[in-house]
Design a protein around this motif. Structure first.
Motif, PDB file in Angstrom:
ATOM      1  N   VAL A  82       5.580  -2.910 -17.587  1.00  0.00           N
ATOM      2  CA  VAL A  82       5.790  -3.151 -19.103  1.00  0.00           C
ATOM      3  C   VAL A  82       6.915  -3.996 -19.674  1.00  0.00           C
ATOM      4  CG1 VAL A  82       6.532  -1.421 -21.146  1.00  0.00           C
ATOM      5  CG2 VAL A  82       5.285  -0.209 -19.210  1.00  0.00           C
ATOM      6  N   GLU A  83       7.874  -4.220 -18.977  1.00  0.00           N
ATOM      7  CA  GLU A  83       9.122  -4.882 -19.812  1.00  0.00           C
ATOM      8  C   GLU A  83       9.230  -6.212 -19.504  1.00  0.00           C
ATOM      9  OE1 GLU A  83      12.346  -4.670 -20.215  1.00  0.00           O
ATOM     10  OE2 GLU A  83      12.034  -2.666 -20.631  1.00  0.00           O
ATOM     11  N   LEU A  84       8.187  -6.431 -18.263  1.00  0.00           N
ATOM     12  CA  LEU A  84       7.730  -8.035 -18.333  1.00  0.00           C
ATOM     13  C   LEU A  84       6.580  -8.040 -19.433  1.00  0.00           C
ATOM     14  CD1 LEU A  84       6.814 -10.754 -16.644  1.00  0.00           C
ATOM     15  CD2 LEU A  84       5.256  -9.948 -14.879  1.00  0.00           C
ATOM     16  N   LEU A 119       0.593  -0.817   0.062  1.00  0.00           N
ATOM     17  CA  LEU A 119      -0.018   0.137  -0.185  1.00  0.00           C
ATOM     18  C   LEU A 119       0.725   0.976   0.038  1.00  0.00           C
ATOM     19  CD1 LEU A 119      -2.720  -0.931   2.588  1.00  0.00           C
ATOM     20  CD2 LEU A 119      -3.387  -0.476   0.008  1.00  0.00           C
ATOM     21  N   PHE A 120       2.177   1.671   0.510  1.00  0.00           N
ATOM     22  CA  PHE A 120       3.305   2.590   0.349  1.00  0.00           C
ATOM     23  C   PHE A 120       3.939   2.341  -0.454  1.00  0.00           C
ATOM     24  CE2 PHE A 120       1.553   0.364   5.260  1.00  0.00           C
ATOM     25  CZ  PHE A 120       1.533   1.578   5.760  1.00  0.00           C
ATOM     26  N   VAL A 121       3.609   1.563  -1.128  1.00  0.00           N
ATOM     27  CA  VAL A 121       4.823   1.740  -2.794  1.00  0.00           C
ATOM     28  C   VAL A 121       4.190   2.646  -3.934  1.00  0.00           C
ATOM     29  CG1 VAL A 121       5.431   0.582  -4.246  1.00  0.00           C
ATOM     30  CG2 VAL A 121       5.276  -0.966  -2.771  1.00  0.00           C
ATOM     31  N   PRO A 122       4.862   3.568  -4.634  1.00  0.00           N
ATOM     32  CA  PRO A 122       4.242   4.022  -5.473  1.00  0.00           C
ATOM     33  C   PRO A 122       3.515   3.999  -6.296  1.00  0.00           C
ATOM     34  CG  PRO A 122       5.414   5.814  -4.207  1.00  0.00           C
ATOM     35  CD  PRO A 122       5.731   4.515  -3.897  1.00  0.00           C
ATOM     36  N   ALA A 123       2.580   3.879  -6.951  1.00  0.00           N
ATOM     37  CA  ALA A 123       2.794   3.408  -8.904  1.00  0.00           C
ATOM     38  C   ALA A 123       2.913   3.559  -9.745  1.00  0.00           C
ATOM     39  CB  ALA A 123       0.747   3.481  -9.003  1.00  0.00           C
ATOM     40  N   GLY A 124       3.684   4.964  -9.281  1.00  0.00           N
ATOM     41  CA  GLY A 124       4.868   4.787 -10.310  1.00  0.00           C
ATOM     42  C   GLY A 124       5.375   3.800 -10.359  1.00  0.00           C
ATOM     43  N   THR A 157     -11.278   2.688 -10.839  1.00  0.00           N
ATOM     44  CA  THR A 157      -9.209   3.121 -10.922  1.00  0.00           C
ATOM     45  C   THR A 157      -9.316   2.816 -12.375  1.00  0.00           C
ATOM     46  OG1 THR A 157      -9.722   2.338  -8.988  1.00  0.00           O
ATOM     47  CG2 THR A 157      -7.552   1.778 -10.209  1.00  0.00           C
ATOM     48  N   THR A 158      -9.874   1.132 -13.130  1.00  0.00           N
ATOM     49  CA  THR A 158      -9.089   1.109 -13.888  1.00  0.00           C
ATOM     50  C   THR A 158      -9.898   2.173 -15.348  1.00  0.00           C
ATOM     51  OG1 THR A 158     -10.055  -0.756 -13.753  1.00  0.00           O
ATOM     52  CG2 THR A 158      -9.740  -0.889 -15.948  1.00  0.00           C
ATOM     53  N   TRP A 159     -10.971   2.254 -14.966  1.00  0.00           N
ATOM     54  CA  TRP A 159     -11.888   3.307 -15.801  1.00  0.00           C
ATOM     55  C   TRP A 159     -11.525   4.368 -15.976  1.00  0.00           C
ATOM     56  CZ3 TRP A 159     -16.142   2.678 -19.027  1.00  0.00           C
ATOM     57  CH2 TRP A 159     -16.628   3.366 -19.960  1.00  0.00           C
ATOM     58  N   ASN A 160     -10.399   5.034 -15.035  1.00  0.00           N
ATOM     59  CA  ASN A 160      -9.812   7.042 -15.333  1.00  0.00           C
ATOM     60  C   ASN A 160      -8.369   6.385 -15.331  1.00  0.00           C
ATOM     61  OD1 ASN A 160     -12.233   8.131 -14.743  1.00  0.00           O
ATOM     62  ND2 ASN A 160     -12.212   7.544 -12.585  1.00  0.00           N
ATOM     63  N   ALA A 161      -7.753   4.800 -15.431  1.00  0.00           N
ATOM     64  CA  ALA A 161      -6.277   5.078 -15.389  1.00  0.00           C
ATOM     65  C   ALA A 161      -5.838   5.670 -16.162  1.00  0.00           C
ATOM     66  CB  ALA A 161      -6.152   3.620 -15.013  1.00  0.00           C
ATOM     67  N   PHE A 162      -4.538   5.730 -15.922  1.00  0.00           N
ATOM     68  CA  PHE A 162      -4.257   6.914 -17.205  1.00  0.00           C
ATOM     69  C   PHE A 162      -2.199   6.223 -18.013  1.00  0.00           C
ATOM     70  CE2 PHE A 162      -1.013  10.278 -18.679  1.00  0.00           C
ATOM     71  CZ  PHE A 162      -1.784  10.982 -19.818  1.00  0.00           C
ATOM     72  N   PHE A 163      -1.554   6.207 -16.641  1.00  0.00           N
ATOM     73  CA  PHE A 163       0.091   5.469 -17.337  1.00  0.00           C
ATOM     74  C   PHE A 163      -0.536   4.687 -18.006  1.00  0.00           C
ATOM     75  CE2 PHE A 163       0.267   9.196 -13.548  1.00  0.00           C
ATOM     76  CZ  PHE A 163       1.066   9.846 -14.127  1.00  0.00           C
ATOM     77  N   LEU A 164      -0.163   3.697 -17.381  1.00  0.00           N
ATOM     78  CA  LEU A 164      -0.423   1.747 -18.181  1.00  0.00           C
ATOM     79  C   LEU A 164      -1.682   2.231 -19.202  1.00  0.00           C
ATOM     80  CD1 LEU A 164      -0.853  -1.090 -15.221  1.00  0.00           C
ATOM     81  CD2 LEU A 164       1.367   0.430 -17.076  1.00  0.00           C
TER      82      LEU A 164
END
Length: 291
Positions: A141-143, A129-134, A220-227
């Protein structure tokens, strides 16, 4: 009404109003807060039916001088939002299904079974929970690229649904922990295996929590941007709605009415889903917390 009754009613009236005064004051404050909260959304709706000049000329005004409904047509066809809507629905629906099944099964196992390393698994889940999503974008992406799924909707679904989703797991864990074990034992006595007990007994009982997880995952999925942005660099036709908003941003100007119309179109499914599932959403949160 007798004179004595009228006198008693008059004597108690001031006390009744004094008791209700804090409630009326709190209601007035909440109405003001709600107005400030709702105003940006109403302004977006208003901007979606204005022309470019009026958006700036009217300032904070809400009523347009003339309704420009062509903004929605431009957003749907010229900006290709029809295609983006289809992509977003596919990705969101698939991600919700995967997350619900995976998190429900994880929460069920953690709530009902005692095994070596159980506390370690729970500790790791909470720590994520404390790990930033970035920080997780590059390895994901690599995987996905090594699997040959980078430029595809399938890869996007796997990337979006493959995260920890710790909140969903903990919601299911708390809910399943409060269900009597006799229900499972009765199903096992009847010859049901693990999957039968889970899918036909436990998961249906967790309907309120499932509704909560569906709403949270959908948002969360509907508004996802970075991925989605990374997954559609070389495939613009696979863009989702949030990424497609960039189509209204030019080098020297921004099509604000078109962007407002596109934002309104993207908000409609979210509002409809929440209105349909709001009762189950709050029941699921209350049930999981109570457990």
């Amino acid at each position: 009404m007798t004179a004595a009754t009228e006198t008693a009613a008059a004597r108690h009236a001031p006390g009744r109003w004094r008791r209700r005064a804090p409630i009326w004051a709190l209601t007035a404050v909440l109405l003001v807060v709600a107005a400030f909260w709702v105003y940006p959304f109403v302004w977006v709706l208003s901007a979606s039916v204005k022309d470019q000049l009026e958006v700036f000329a009217s300032g904070l005004g809400l009523l347009p001088d003339e309704f420009v409904w062509s903004n929605y047509g431009r957003a749907w066809t010229d900006a290709n939002f029809g295609r983006y809507m289809v992509n977003t629905v596919i990705v969101t629906a698939a991600t919700v299904v995967v997350v619900v099944i995976r998190c429900a099964m994880a929460g069920y196992v953690l709530a009902r079974y005692r095994f070596l390393g159980r506390r370690v698994v729970m500790g790791v889940l909470v720590a994520t929970l404390f790990v930033p999503a970035g920080y997780t974008i590059i390895p994901v992406v690599e995987l996905t690229q090594q699997l040959g799924l980078l430029n595809s909707l399938t890869g996007m679904v796997i990337a979006l649904s493959g995260g920890g989703h710790v909140a969903a797991v903990l919601l299911y864990l708390g809910y399943f922990r409060g269900i009597p074990r006799e229900i499972e034992e009765a199903a096992v006595i009847d010859g049901a295996g693990f999957l039968t007990v889970f899918f036909r007994v436990m998961l249906p009982l967790a309907g309120p929590v499932t509704a909560t997880v569906v709403v949270l995952t959908f948002l969360t999925t509907w508004n996802a941007f970075f991925l989605p942005l990374v997954f559609t660099f070389s495939r613009p036709d696979l863009r989702t709605l949030s990424v497609g908003m960039q189509a209204f941003v030019g080098e020297n100007s921004v099509d604000w009415p078109g962007m407002a119309a596109a934002a309104t179109l993207s908000l409609i499914p979210i509002v409809v889903l929440f209105l349909v599932l709001q009762r189950y959403f709050f029941e699921g949160i209350a049930g999981a917390v109570k457990s």
